[in-house]
Design an enzyme around this catalytic site. Structure first.
Site, PDB file in Angstrom:
ATOM      1  N   ASP A 159       0.839  -1.203   0.000  1.00  0.00           N
ATOM      2  CA  ASP A 159       0.000   0.000   0.000  1.00  0.00           C
ATOM      3  C   ASP A 159       0.876   1.258   0.000  1.00  0.00           C
ATOM      4  OD1 ASP A 159      -2.498  -1.644   0.645  1.00  0.00           O
ATOM      5  OD2 ASP A 159      -1.186  -2.114   2.318  1.00  0.00           O
ATOM      6  N   HIS A 187      -4.525  -3.340   6.492  1.00  0.00           N
ATOM      7  CA  HIS A 187      -4.362  -3.604   5.050  1.00  0.00           C
ATOM      8  C   HIS A 187      -5.742  -4.018   4.526  1.00  0.00           C
ATOM      9  CE1 HIS A 187      -2.876  -4.984   1.244  1.00  0.00           C
ATOM     10  NE2 HIS A 187      -3.302  -6.209   1.472  1.00  0.00           N
TER      11      HIS A 187
HETATM   12  P1  NAD Z   1      -2.189 -18.605  -4.006  1.00  0.00           P
HETATM   13  O1  NAD Z   1      -3.518 -19.256  -3.847  1.00  0.00           O
HETATM   14  O2  NAD Z   1      -1.606 -18.464  -5.356  1.00  0.00           O
HETATM   15  O3  NAD Z   1      -1.113 -19.380  -3.117  1.00  0.00           O
HETATM   16  C1  NAD Z   1      -1.340 -19.686  -1.786  1.00  0.00           C
HETATM   17  C2  NAD Z   1      -0.514 -20.909  -1.454  1.00  0.00           C
HETATM   18  O4  NAD Z   1      -0.607 -21.118  -0.045  1.00  0.00           O
HETATM   19  C3  NAD Z   1      -1.019 -22.184  -2.131  1.00  0.00           C
HETATM   20  O5  NAD Z   1       0.055 -22.843  -2.762  1.00  0.00           O
HETATM   21  C4  NAD Z   1      -1.584 -22.992  -0.969  1.00  0.00           C
HETATM   22  O6  NAD Z   1      -1.472 -24.390  -1.162  1.00  0.00           O
HETATM   23  C5  NAD Z   1      -0.674 -22.501   0.161  1.00  0.00           C
HETATM   24  N1  NAD Z   1      -1.190 -22.796   1.496  1.00  0.00           N
HETATM   25  C6  NAD Z   1      -2.477 -22.844   1.918  1.00  0.00           C
HETATM   26  N2  NAD Z   1      -2.515 -23.209   3.204  1.00  0.00           N
HETATM   27  C7  NAD Z   1      -1.246 -23.371   3.621  1.00  0.00           C
HETATM   28  C8  NAD Z   1      -0.644 -23.744   4.838  1.00  0.00           C
HETATM   29  N3  NAD Z   1      -1.379 -24.055   5.911  1.00  0.00           N
HETATM   30  N4  NAD Z   1       0.697 -23.808   4.897  1.00  0.00           N
HETATM   31  C9  NAD Z   1       1.448 -23.524   3.835  1.00  0.00           C
HETATM   32  N5  NAD Z   1       0.945 -23.173   2.640  1.00  0.00           N
HETATM   33  C10 NAD Z   1      -0.388 -23.097   2.537  1.00  0.00           C
HETATM   34  O7  NAD Z   1      -2.294 -17.198  -3.255  1.00  0.00           O
HETATM   35  P2  NAD Z   1      -1.328 -15.924  -3.402  1.00  0.00           P
HETATM   36  O8  NAD Z   1      -1.831 -15.095  -4.524  1.00  0.00           O
HETATM   37  O9  NAD Z   1       0.088 -16.364  -3.391  1.00  0.00           O
HETATM   38  O10 NAD Z   1      -1.709 -15.127  -2.067  1.00  0.00           O
HETATM   39  C11 NAD Z   1      -1.400 -15.648  -0.810  1.00  0.00           C
HETATM   40  C12 NAD Z   1      -2.020 -14.768   0.285  1.00  0.00           C
HETATM   41  O11 NAD Z   1      -1.414 -13.469   0.274  1.00  0.00           O
HETATM   42  C13 NAD Z   1      -3.532 -14.511   0.124  1.00  0.00           C
HETATM   43  O12 NAD Z   1      -4.152 -14.567   1.400  1.00  0.00           O
HETATM   44  C14 NAD Z   1      -3.590 -13.093  -0.433  1.00  0.00           C
HETATM   45  O13 NAD Z   1      -4.823 -12.479  -0.162  1.00  0.00           O
HETATM   46  C15 NAD Z   1      -2.443 -12.475   0.332  1.00  0.00           C
HETATM   47  N6  NAD Z   1      -1.897 -11.210  -0.202  1.00  0.00           N
HETATM   48  C16 NAD Z   1      -1.554 -10.239   0.706  1.00  0.00           C
HETATM   49  C17 NAD Z   1      -0.995  -9.057   0.258  1.00  0.00           C
HETATM   50  C18 NAD Z   1      -0.624  -7.978   1.243  1.00  0.00           C
HETATM   51  O14 NAD Z   1      -0.227  -6.878   0.796  1.00  0.00           O
HETATM   52  N7  NAD Z   1      -0.684  -8.182   2.555  1.00  0.00           N
HETATM   53  C19 NAD Z   1      -0.772  -8.858  -1.110  1.00  0.00           C
HETATM   54  C20 NAD Z   1      -1.130  -9.865  -1.994  1.00  0.00           C
HETATM   55  C21 NAD Z   1      -1.706 -11.050  -1.526  1.00  0.00           C
HETATM   56  C1  LMR Z   2      -3.580  -6.673  -2.386  1.00  0.00           C
HETATM   57  O1  LMR Z   2      -3.638  -5.639  -1.720  1.00  0.00           O
HETATM   58  O2  LMR Z   2      -3.331  -6.655  -3.608  1.00  0.00           O
HETATM   59  C2  LMR Z   2      -3.758  -8.020  -1.716  1.00  0.00           C
HETATM   60  O3  LMR Z   2      -4.062  -7.845  -0.359  1.00  0.00           O
HETATM   61  C3  LMR Z   2      -4.722  -8.895  -2.397  1.00  0.00           C
HETATM   62  C4  LMR Z   2      -6.136  -8.429  -2.195  1.00  0.00           C
HETATM   63  O4  LMR Z   2      -6.964  -9.233  -1.757  1.00  0.00           O
HETATM   64  O5  LMR Z   2      -6.413  -7.267  -2.472  1.00  0.00           O
END
Ligand code: NAD
Ligand code: LMR
Length: 338
Positions: A159, A187
């Site tokens: 962000d 967030h």
């Molecule tokens: P994705 O679905 O592509 O990958 C998630 C992975 O986590 C999968 O491979 C899944 O098998 C694995 N997983 C699920 N449970 C698990 C566990 N108990 N232990 C280990 N691995 C596990 O998702 P992504 O796009 O990589 O996003 C992951 C997370 O990050 C989501 O919750 C998304 O919303 C979050 N995210 C946060 C931000 C932020 O700025 N804070 C930004 C982008 C995404």
């Molecule tokens: C983001 O900010 O891009 C991530 O937290 C993914 C989402 O759910 O928005």
């Protein structure tokens, strides 16, 4: 040669994991001369895909990559790590708010908090990325009472970077010319992107405040804020998948600054444990604030900023959302365990 740093990435088979492990292994986070041991954790069903990531990492032939572990065993993954980057969780889909993921993801962070407590070094630094990131981070910190609360952070650097990029785009400059933006709070779509203390350097001109340079308070208090608040949703709408490249970049920025320190005179935004001492934010929340980090990796909140009434209202609104998420999360987890 420096002692190797052991870095755990959870959700290693996912989209963020795929963009994240290369820069870590390549020395873009801890330095080219710093050997790293990358530990990749995912659930058993995804372990074949993780093995594919390992094959690719090996084929990158990287000098700083000393060791790779791929596992679905939580004890193996969390043992003796220096950094834990907790990405593995369900991402949101179109039309969802991040807090809608609470029930799907809370148990993961309860289990991983306990694993940190039991198997990891007491000095481990934890970055929670999986959403809802602030509340998941609070769950992990609560479940790891033997690790200092200051070692738990959540990602709001994405962000922060988005805020800088919006200002830069408006002024026709690059994002590195924008300093000291702040993301306050959650967030989520209640976060408060605040540039009232930020500055810009445009060409040879002396540094000036963002407010002076932009000269459009209506935009700064309106579209600028909502664009940053809703950027994650805009990406999901366009890609049908949540952000990954920019998330991985922000994770690298967060960890690099936490390891080496922030540039002189500049703070960054991190979701940190609120002790109740800063900006009248309640204790026991993970709340994003401006922090300086020293070259030993210790952060200090910039606590001297003046807060306008309008900012106060926005900071309180996002704190209130976090209080409600905290209540929902711990009520849910207690219900599961009884
Ligand atoms: P994705 O679905 O592509 O990958 C998630 C992975 O986590 C999968 O491979 C899944 O098998 C694995 N997983 C699920 N449970 C698990 C566990 N108990 N232990 C280990 N691995 C596990 O998702 P992504 O796009 O990589 O996003 C992951 C997370 O990050 C989501 O919750 C998304 O919303 C979050 N995210 C946060 C931000 C932020 O700025 N804070 C930004 C982008 C995404
Ligand atoms: C983001 O900010 O891009 C991530 O937290 C993914 C989402 O759910 O928005």
């Amino acid at each position: 040669m420096a002692k190797e740093i052991k870095v755990l990435v959870t959700g290693a088979a996912g989209q963020i994991g795929y963009s994240l492990v290369f820069p870590i292994a390549n020395g873009d986070v801890f330095g080219k001369d710093q050997p790293v041991h990358v530990v990749l954790l995912d659930i058993p069903q995804m372990i074949e895909a993780v093995k594919g990531v390992v094959l690719e990492l090996q084929d990158c032939a990287l000098p700083s990559l000393k060791n790779i572990t791929a596992t679905s065993d939580v004890q193996e993954a969390f043992t003796d790590i220096d950094y834990a980057i907790l990405v593995g969780a369900m991402p949101r889909r179109q039309g969802m708010e991040r807090k809608d993921l609470l029930k799907a993801n809370a148990k993961i962070f309860e289990q991983q908090g306990k694993a940190l407590d039991t198997y990891s070094k007491k000095t481990v630094k934890v970055l929670v990325v999986g959403n809802p990131a602030n509340t998941n981070c609070l769950i992990a910190a609560t479940c790891a009472p033997s690790i200092p609360k200051k070692n738990f952070t959540c990602l709001t650097r994405l962000d922060h970077n988005r805020a800088k990029a919006q200002i830069a785009g408006r002024l026709g400059i690059t994002a590195n010319c924008v300093e000291n933006a702040i993301i306050w709070g959650n967030h989520s779509s209640t976060q408060y992107p605040d540039v009232s203390h930020a500055s810009v350097k445009i060409g040879d001109k002396p540094k000036q405040s963002v407010v002076e340079a932009v000269k459009d308070d209506a935009w700064l208090n309106g579209d600028f804020i909502t664009t940053v608040q809703k950027r994650g949703a805009a990406i999901i709408e366009a890609r049908k998948l949540s952000s990954a490249m920019s998330a991985a970049k922000a994770i690298c920025d967060h960890i690099r600054d936490w390891h080496f320190g922030t540039p002189a005179g500049q703070w960054t935004s991190m979701g940190i444990y609120s002790t109740g001492k800063f900006y009248e934010i309640a204790e026991n929340l993970i709340y994003s604030m401006p922090v300086y980090i020293d070259d030993q990796g210790c952060y200090k909140v910039e606590d001297g900023l003046s807060i306008s009434d309008a900012s106060r209202a926005r900071m309180d609104a996002t704190a209130n959302e976090l209080l409600a998420e905290r209540n929902d999360a711990f009520t849910f987890l207690q219900g599961q365990s009884s």
